[in-house]
Write a protein that holds these residues in place. Structure first.
Motif, mmCIF file in Angstrom:
data_model
loop_
_atom_site.group_PDB
_atom_site.id
_atom_site.type_symbol
_atom_site.label_atom_id
_atom_site.label_comp_id
_atom_site.label_asym_id
_atom_site.label_seq_id
_atom_site.Cartn_x
_atom_site.Cartn_y
_atom_site.Cartn_z
ATOM 1 N N THR A 39 -10.576 -8.502 20.531
ATOM 2 C CA THR A 39 -10.806 -9.797 21.181
ATOM 3 C C THR A 39 -10.640 -9.721 22.699
ATOM 4 N N PHE A 40 -10.177 -8.595 23.217
ATOM 5 C CA PHE A 40 -9.954 -8.492 24.664
ATOM 6 C C PHE A 40 -11.249 -8.686 25.461
ATOM 7 N N PRO A 41 -12.366 -8.045 25.080
ATOM 8 C CA PRO A 41 -13.612 -8.303 25.828
ATOM 9 C C PRO A 41 -14.048 -9.771 25.772
ATOM 10 N N ALA A 45 -15.077 -12.103 28.974
ATOM 11 C CA ALA A 45 -16.346 -12.837 29.067
ATOM 12 C C ALA A 45 -16.101 -14.327 29.301
ATOM 13 N N VAL A 46 -15.089 -14.896 28.640
ATOM 14 C CA VAL A 46 -14.763 -16.319 28.811
ATOM 15 C C VAL A 46 -14.252 -16.579 30.231
ATOM 16 N N THR A 47 -13.492 -15.637 30.802
ATOM 17 C CA THR A 47 -13.010 -15.766 32.183
ATOM 18 C C THR A 47 -14.192 -15.837 33.149
ATOM 19 N N ALA A 71 -20.298 -7.484 35.338
ATOM 20 C CA ALA A 71 -20.624 -6.335 34.492
ATOM 21 C C ALA A 71 -19.484 -5.317 34.493
ATOM 22 N N GLY A 72 -18.903 -5.064 35.679
ATOM 23 C CA GLY A 72 -17.765 -4.146 35.764
ATOM 24 C C GLY A 72 -16.574 -4.652 34.962
ATOM 25 N N MET A 73 -16.309 -5.968 35.041
ATOM 26 C CA MET A 73 -15.210 -6.553 34.269
ATOM 27 C C MET A 73 -15.440 -6.402 32.766
ATOM 28 N N LEU A 74 -16.669 -6.649 32.336
ATOM 29 C CA LEU A 74 -16.974 -6.542 30.908
ATOM 30 C C LEU A 74 -16.834 -5.108 30.404
ATOM 31 N N LEU A 75 -17.259 -4.147 31.221
ATOM 32 C CA LEU A 75 -17.120 -2.737 30.815
ATOM 33 C C LEU A 75 -15.652 -2.347 30.660
ATOM 34 N N LEU A 76 -14.813 -2.806 31.590
ATOM 35 C CA LEU A 76 -13.379 -2.531 31.464
ATOM 36 C C LEU A 76 -12.801 -3.245 30.240
ATOM 37 N N GLY A 77 -13.306 -4.459 29.971
ATOM 38 C CA GLY A 77 -12.864 -5.179 28.783
ATOM 39 C C GLY A 77 -13.236 -4.448 27.508
ATOM 40 N N PHE A 88 -4.142 3.042 30.512
ATOM 41 C CA PHE A 88 -5.449 2.423 30.719
ATOM 42 C C PHE A 88 -5.437 0.934 30.375
ATOM 43 N N HIS A 89 -4.607 0.547 29.412
ATOM 44 C CA HIS A 89 -4.480 -0.885 29.137
ATOM 45 C C HIS A 89 -4.003 -1.622 30.389
ATOM 46 N N PHE A 90 -2.986 -1.060 31.057
ATOM 47 C CA PHE A 90 -2.425 -1.694 32.249
ATOM 48 C C PHE A 90 -3.427 -1.695 33.399
ATOM 49 N N PHE A 91 -4.023 -0.538 33.691
ATOM 50 C CA PHE A 91 -4.909 -0.455 34.850
ATOM 51 C C PHE A 91 -6.265 -1.108 34.592
ATOM 52 N N ASN A 92 -6.663 -1.278 33.332
ATOM 53 C CA ASN A 92 -7.848 -2.085 33.044
ATOM 54 C C ASN A 92 -7.607 -3.540 33.439
ATOM 55 N N TRP A 93 -6.392 -4.036 33.159
ATOM 56 C CA TRP A 93 -6.016 -5.377 33.601
ATOM 57 C C TRP A 93 -6.107 -5.473 35.123
ATOM 58 N N ILE A 94 -5.515 -4.502 35.806
ATOM 59 C CA ILE A 94 -5.523 -4.501 37.274
ATOM 60 C C ILE A 94 -6.958 -4.473 37.798
ATOM 61 N N GLY A 95 -7.790 -3.602 37.216
ATOM 62 C CA GLY A 95 -9.182 -3.484 37.641
ATOM 63 C C GLY A 95 -9.960 -4.770 37.434
ATOM 64 N N ILE A 96 -9.758 -5.414 36.288
ATOM 65 C CA ILE A 96 -10.450 -6.676 35.991
ATOM 66 C C ILE A 96 -10.033 -7.762 36.982
ATOM 67 N N ILE A 97 -8.729 -7.846 37.264
ATOM 68 C CA ILE A 97 -8.231 -8.863 38.207
ATOM 69 C C ILE A 97 -8.791 -8.628 39.609
ATOM 70 N N LEU A 98 -8.800 -7.361 40.056
ATOM 71 C CA LEU A 98 -9.321 -7.054 41.393
ATOM 72 C C LEU A 98 -10.819 -7.338 41.497
ATOM 73 N N LEU A 99 -11.578 -6.973 40.467
ATOM 74 C CA LEU A 99 -13.011 -7.259 40.466
ATOM 75 C C LEU A 99 -13.265 -8.766 40.458
ATOM 76 N N PHE A 100 -12.472 -9.488 39.678
ATOM 77 C CA PHE A 100 -12.627 -10.948 39.592
ATOM 78 C C PHE A 100 -12.333 -11.603 40.943
ATOM 79 N N MET A 101 -11.231 -11.183 41.573
ATOM 80 C CA MET A 101 -10.872 -11.747 42.871
ATOM 81 C C MET A 101 -11.913 -11.406 43.932
ATOM 82 N N SER A 102 -12.354 -10.154 43.954
ATOM 83 C CA SER A 102 -13.350 -9.728 44.946
ATOM 84 C C SER A 102 -14.669 -10.465 44.757
#
Length: 482
Positions: A39-41, A45-47, A71-77, A88-102
């Motif tokens: 359910t993580f992806p 997608a909902v975000t 697209a980058g967020m979804l791939l990490l998801g 990778f669970h932790f840094f996927n979160w970090i990557g998604i947050i940074l991509l979302f903010m940027s």
């Protein structure tokens, strides 16, 4: 194009609040005691969809680059439920947050041509404003209620303020009282036992976390003032200072790089110090080189930003950048030699990956020296996103284990314990292959492996918490135990 503002967010409080409420329910369903399931992806997608609807509601035209970040967020998801690696669970979160903010920051950046430093400052400002906005759902609700003409009790605010102050102090005082008197501790324990809701409390807290975080982020992006100020002049120091400073560094770096080419890459051994073998020379100095490379990257960025534009300065900075690339290659070559001698570990793979990324980033830095309008931040974001997404899909634990098993002639007890318990469940299918090379009593290893795979089979996994790597490990366990 319309602009975001807190007043506009407050005007649309009912819409935004309901949207964040729905987000909170989905957030709870997807992530409650389940940070790496299938359910993580969905929540990723909902975000993205929530941000898209918010921008549309606020009258912001969604730019095309938003879909690239999405697209980058979804791939990490998607990569998260494919592995059991906590790293990778932790840094996927970090990557998604940074991509979302940027991605969100660039939606409200009308010029689209900010410097690298301004993007970094904007991300830090947005993070700070999001944290500062955690009470906004309540504050905006009170203001919205006032504007609609609903009379507020004059006791409401004082009571809320008093409760908040008392709660903050009791967090410190109550533990002290509990430890100071055993009778009070017994009665307090009975009292709190009446209010224990178990799983229900966890669900409520998860919902509140999703609701508040999303609303606080939308409030933070609305309050972010990121327009360029025309009357502010960019810092521009005398270029002679920069030429002198960078020139001294360049001379030392050129000399150092020449040594790397002669003695490391070309293996010119006649000039090595006495009692130092080539292998010892190659293994030494890796971490120091890595540190110097990072320092040089920061130094070049600062010089480009604060000194007047000058052709000589540009040439010197290009020389430093080229030397930094040579140092990075030297560090990578030393690590490769070390891997050949001592095989792979998770950390060594990460170091090699980081050096490759640093090399690509330095190419972008050199382009920014040549062309002042080069979008360095976007280039670095693309490099980091593409390289990290590739790494997150690579299953480093499993690849490392496969490489080592292929190259080990015999596997000791320490090596086998490391394969089984120092890595994630990604390595479980490889453990069976490793057992064939294990040194020692076969009956001992059969017993250990049986315990290991029985432990894997006991791991809980439902349809909501399904994880590909865990499913593969359980399949390998079932096959071994059969």
């Amino acid at each position: 194009m319309e602009t975001l503002s807190v007043s506009k967010l407050e005007e649309n409080y009912l819409y935004t609040g309901c949207m964040c409420g729905i987000y909170g329910f989905i957030f709870t369903f997807c992530l409650y005691k389940n940070l790496s399931g299938v359910t993580f992806p969905v929540i990723v997608a909902v975000t993205i969809a929530t941000a898209f609807m918010f921008l549309k509601r606020m009258g912001i035209t969604v730019k095309k680059n938003f879909y690239i970040y999405a697209a980058g967020m979804l791939l990490l998801g998607i990569s998260t439920p494919l592995t059991m690696s906590k790293f990778f669970h932790f840094f996927n979160w970090i990557g998604i947050i940074l991509l979302f903010m940027s991605g969100m920051i660039q939606q409200v950046n009308e010029q689209g041509n900010w410097s690298f430093q301004k993007y970094i400052v904007s991300i830090l400002m947005l993070a700070g404003k999001t944290i500062a906005s955690v009470c906004d759902p309540l504050i905006h609700g009170i203001r919205y209620r006032k504007k609609r003409g609903k009379k507020e009790s004059r006791y409401f605010k004082p009571i809320i303020l008093g409760c908040a102050c008392a709660a903050g102090l009791l967090v410190i005082v109550l533990p002290l009282l509990v430890y100071s008197d055993k009778i009070f501790a017994v009665f307090f324990g009975r009292f709190t036992g009446w209010f224990r809701f178990g799983a229900e409390l966890g669900v409520i807290l998860t919902f509140l976390a999703g609701y508040i975080l999303m609303y606080a982020f939308l409030s933070g992006i609305s309050a972010l003032n990121i327009k360029e100020k025309e009357n502010v002049k960019q810092l521009s120091l005398n270029s002679v200072t920069g030429i002198t400073f960078s020139g001294i560094l360049a001379v030392i770096y050129v000399f150092y790089s020449a040594i790397q080419i002669l003695f490391l890459f070309l293996r010119f051994e006649s000039g090595l110090p006495e009692s130092v073998t080539y292998s010892q020379y190659a293994h030494a100095g890796f971490w120091q080189l890595l540190a110097v490379s990072i320092i040089n990257f920061i130094t070049v960025l600062i010089c480009v930003s604060i000194f007047e534009e000058n052709r000589i300065l540009k040439i010197i900075l290009m020389i430093i950048s080229v030397c930094t690339c040579i140092m990075t290659l030297s560090a990578a070559y030393r690590m490769i030699l070390y891997v050949r001698a001592y095989h792979l570990t998770f950390l060594r793979v990460l170091v090699l990956w980081f050096l490759g990324v640093l090399l690509l980033i330095m190419v972008g830095v050199m382009l920014s020296i040549i062309r002042k309008k080069f979008q360095l931040f976007k280039y670095i974001m693309v490099v980091l996103a593409v390289c990290y997404i590739a790494l997150s899909f690579a299953k480093v634990d499993k690849l490392t284990a496969q490489y080592n098993v292929r190259h080990w002639d015999q596997i000791s007890e320490v090596d086998m314990m490391h394969l089984m318990f120092a890595n994630s469940l990604d390595t479980a299918p490889v453990v069976v292959q490793a057992a064939e090379k294990a040194v020692g009593d076969p009956e001992y290893w059969d017993g250990r492996l049986e315990q290991y795979f029985q432990w894997i089979q006991k791991q809980d996994m439902s349809l909501r918490t399904w994880n590909f790597s865990k499913a593969s490990a359980k399949e390998a366990a079932a096959e071994y135990l059969r």
